[in-house]
Motif scaffolding. Structure first.
Motif, short mmCIF file in Angstrom:
data_model
loop_
_atom_site.label_atom_id
_atom_site.label_comp_id
_atom_site.label_asym_id
_atom_site.label_seq_id
_atom_site.Cartn_x
_atom_site.Cartn_y
_atom_site.Cartn_z
N VAL A 46 9.88 33.07 -56.70
CA VAL A 46 9.47 32.18 -55.64
C VAL A 46 8.18 31.08 -56.79
O VAL A 46 7.99 31.91 -57.75
CB VAL A 46 9.39 32.93 -54.88
CG1 VAL A 46 10.65 33.26 -54.22
CG2 VAL A 46 8.24 34.17 -55.19
N ALA A 47 7.79 29.81 -56.22
CA ALA A 47 7.38 28.72 -56.46
C ALA A 47 6.15 29.74 -56.43
O ALA A 47 5.06 29.38 -56.92
CB ALA A 47 7.60 27.42 -56.45
N GLY A 48 5.63 30.72 -55.32
CA GLY A 48 4.23 30.98 -55.00
C GLY A 48 4.17 32.44 -55.13
O GLY A 48 4.72 33.14 -56.21
N GLY A 49 4.44 32.66 -53.98
CA GLY A 49 4.43 34.97 -53.82
C GLY A 49 4.94 35.42 -52.32
O GLY A 49 5.17 34.95 -51.86
N LEU A 50 5.66 36.58 -52.87
CA LEU A 50 5.61 36.88 -51.20
C LEU A 50 4.77 37.23 -50.87
O LEU A 50 3.55 37.23 -50.60
CB LEU A 50 6.60 38.48 -51.57
CG LEU A 50 7.93 38.32 -52.61
CD1 LEU A 50 8.64 39.43 -52.76
CD2 LEU A 50 8.73 37.72 -51.92
N GLY A 51 4.49 37.89 -49.05
CA GLY A 51 3.41 38.63 -48.28
C GLY A 51 3.17 36.43 -47.38
O GLY A 51 2.25 36.53 -46.67
N ARG A 75 14.89 41.69 -59.07
CA ARG A 75 13.93 41.81 -59.71
C ARG A 75 13.59 40.36 -58.40
O ARG A 75 14.51 39.73 -58.56
CB ARG A 75 13.54 42.12 -60.94
CG ARG A 75 14.11 43.36 -61.61
CD ARG A 75 13.77 43.24 -63.07
NE ARG A 75 12.98 42.92 -63.28
CZ ARG A 75 12.09 42.16 -65.19
NH1 ARG A 75 13.05 42.29 -65.64
NH2 ARG A 75 11.29 42.12 -64.89
N VAL A 76 12.36 40.78 -58.55
CA VAL A 76 11.19 38.70 -58.48
C VAL A 76 10.32 38.95 -59.09
O VAL A 76 9.79 39.36 -59.89
CB VAL A 76 10.76 39.83 -56.48
CG1 VAL A 76 10.05 38.36 -56.00
CG2 VAL A 76 12.19 40.24 -55.49
N PHE A 77 10.22 37.55 -59.65
CA PHE A 77 9.77 37.09 -59.82
C PHE A 77 8.91 35.85 -59.47
O PHE A 77 9.12 35.00 -59.28
CB PHE A 77 10.25 36.18 -61.45
CG PHE A 77 11.17 36.78 -62.36
CD1 PHE A 77 11.01 37.72 -63.70
CD2 PHE A 77 12.57 38.07 -61.90
CE1 PHE A 77 11.58 38.10 -64.07
CE2 PHE A 77 13.69 38.65 -62.42
CZ PHE A 77 13.12 38.51 -63.84
N GLU A 78 7.62 36.17 -59.48
CA GLU A 78 6.49 35.42 -58.98
C GLU A 78 5.71 34.61 -59.42
O GLU A 78 5.62 34.70 -60.77
CB GLU A 78 5.67 36.05 -57.82
CG GLU A 78 6.67 37.05 -56.71
CD GLU A 78 5.67 38.21 -56.41
OE1 GLU A 78 5.22 39.40 -55.99
OE2 GLU A 78 4.50 37.57 -55.06
N CYS A 79 5.10 33.50 -59.42
CA CYS A 79 4.22 32.82 -60.51
C CYS A 79 3.49 32.23 -60.03
O CYS A 79 2.44 31.21 -61.06
CB CYS A 79 5.87 31.14 -60.58
SG CYS A 79 7.18 31.00 -61.04
N ARG A 80 3.18 31.96 -58.28
CA ARG A 80 1.80 32.63 -57.79
C ARG A 80 0.94 31.16 -57.97
O ARG A 80 0.13 30.69 -58.09
CB ARG A 80 0.88 33.86 -58.23
CG ARG A 80 1.58 35.04 -58.23
CD ARG A 80 0.84 35.67 -56.60
NE ARG A 80 1.73 36.84 -56.98
CZ ARG A 80 1.70 37.36 -55.24
NH1 ARG A 80 1.40 36.24 -54.24
NH2 ARG A 80 2.16 37.98 -55.00
N ASN A 81 2.10 29.68 -57.55
CA ASN A 81 1.61 28.19 -57.28
C ASN A 81 1.66 27.76 -58.72
O ASN A 81 0.35 27.13 -58.93
CB ASN A 81 1.01 28.13 -56.64
CG ASN A 81 1.49 28.33 -54.91
OD1 ASN A 81 2.50 27.94 -55.08
ND2 ASN A 81 1.66 29.88 -54.73
N VAL A 103 13.83 29.47 -55.50
CA VAL A 103 13.13 28.96 -54.32
C VAL A 103 11.61 28.00 -54.75
O VAL A 103 11.01 29.23 -55.05
CB VAL A 103 12.94 30.10 -53.33
CG1 VAL A 103 12.53 29.86 -51.90
CG2 VAL A 103 13.88 31.48 -52.88
N GLY A 104 12.13 26.98 -53.90
CA GLY A 104 11.18 25.80 -54.23
C GLY A 104 11.36 24.93 -55.14
O GLY A 104 11.58 24.78 -55.65
#
Length: 347
Positions: A46-51, A75-81, A103-104
């Motif tokens: 995901v380009a952002g983050g979960l939550g 597994r989830v890989f978050e990019c936190r924008n 996703v993004g």
């Protein structure tokens, strides 16, 4: 004779042990995974983050459902924008999994490049349309259809004088995260739905310029409410949380997006335009497992595919959208699926 009886007893014991061993190994507790078969590994990037309680969380719901019902590993890989992480996280995901869900809109270029570098990986790119790459499958949503329902609902509410907080202003609003094709598709449907109920209803739109900044969402919504809007539709991810804060502050109403968000504040959120991101991801993984997945194509999700709908929260929440309005909205859904109503597109 004694020797023969001894051998018979030994064979009986061995056979019993084998049967017992087979019974234990069959009870793996992993759905749809045959004995000795390795679970499918899926990565969610995901380009952002979960939550965000919206778009990204909805995608993860599809992954969690696939873990529970299909027995995948994930597994989830978050990019936190952080743009510097887009390529690295996608590479790591591609090295880990045979199926990578992306996703993004930010991944538009990099996912096409990496799909060529990792031809053995199935890429599922959500919320876009790309053709011509065999291992890159995209999922496109008819958010204009769902937003048509949201616009019709908002128009009905802004003419309703029996609901506290509705002032019959005939002005409704929308806060978009950024001016992108997918957000314009929301806008096109929202405006058309409002006009279907009453051509005199005015729709005001502000783009906050961000999907992760609730402060900008609040500022944008307050501007729309100051222009007379009774109801503001948030199409801005986490930024939309600020829309809900603004609605509460000024005593007006809001519409949620992607997930059923009424639980966040049922006093001001009248309903949500749900986008079946989780459903589409789950069904894609299911197709891969059962062999019906068509890699490289574009899958479309609209009202017919349960890809878009309205959510009104749970029964314990106060009713703002009346049963009469819901009946009217169901009639409109039927007209969209039959082709009697043709919803304009914005992308």
């Amino acid at each position: 004779m004694k020797k023969m009886m001894t051998w018979i007893m030994i064979m009986v014991l061995i056979t019993g042990m084998m049967l017992t061993g087979c019974t234990k190994s069959a009870d793996t507790g992993t759905p749809d995974t045959a004995e000795g078969e390795e679970a499918v590994k899926v990565a969610l990037v995901v380009a952002g983050g979960l939550g965000d309680r919206s778009f990204y969380d909805s995608s993860n719901e599809g992954i969690e459902r696939a873990k529970a019902e299909l027995g995948i590993e994930a597994r989830v890989f978050e990019c936190r924008n952080d743009p510097s992480l887009f390529n690295d996280q996608l590479v790591q995901a591609s090295q880990y999994a045979s199926v990578v869900v992306v996703v993004g809109f930010e991944f538009y270029d990099v996912v096409q490049e990496l799909a060529l570098e990792f031809p053995e990986v199935n890429y599922i790119y959500v919320d876009n349309e790309i053709e011509g790459i065999d291992n890159l499958t995209t999922i496109s949503y008819k958010e204009n259809e769902g937003s048509f329902l949201a616009g019709a609902m908002a128009a009905m509410l802004t003419q309703e004088n029996s609901i506290e907080g509705i002032q019959q202003s005939k002005v409704i609003g929308m806060v978009g995260g950024k001016d992108l094709p997918v957000i314009r598709n929301f806008k096109a449907g929202y405006e058309a739905g409002a006009a279907y109920i009453d051509p005199d209803v005015k729709v005001e739109t502000i783009y906050a310029g961000d999907f992760e900044d609730p402060a900008k969402g609040k500022e944008s919504a307050l501007a729309l409410y100051s222009r007379g809007a009774d109801i503001v539709f948030q199409v801005a991810g986490k930024t939309g949380e600020g829309v809900f804060e603004a609605a509460s502050e000024v005593g007006r109403f809001a519409i949620g997006v992607d997930s059923d968000q009424r639980y966040i504040n049922p006093d001001v959120i009248v309903a949500s335009m749900i986008k079946g991101v989780g459903l589409s991801i789950f069904e894609s993984i299911e197709r891969i497992q059962n062999g019906s997945f068509e890699a490289g194509k574009v899958y479309h999700y609209g009202i017919d595919e349960n890809g878009v709908s309205l959510g009104y929260g749970t029964q314990d929440m106060k009713e703002i959208v009346t049963e009469e309005m819901k009946t009217k909205l169901e009639e409109i859904k039927g007209k969209i699926t039959s082709g009697e109503i043709v919803v304009p597109e914005g992308k």
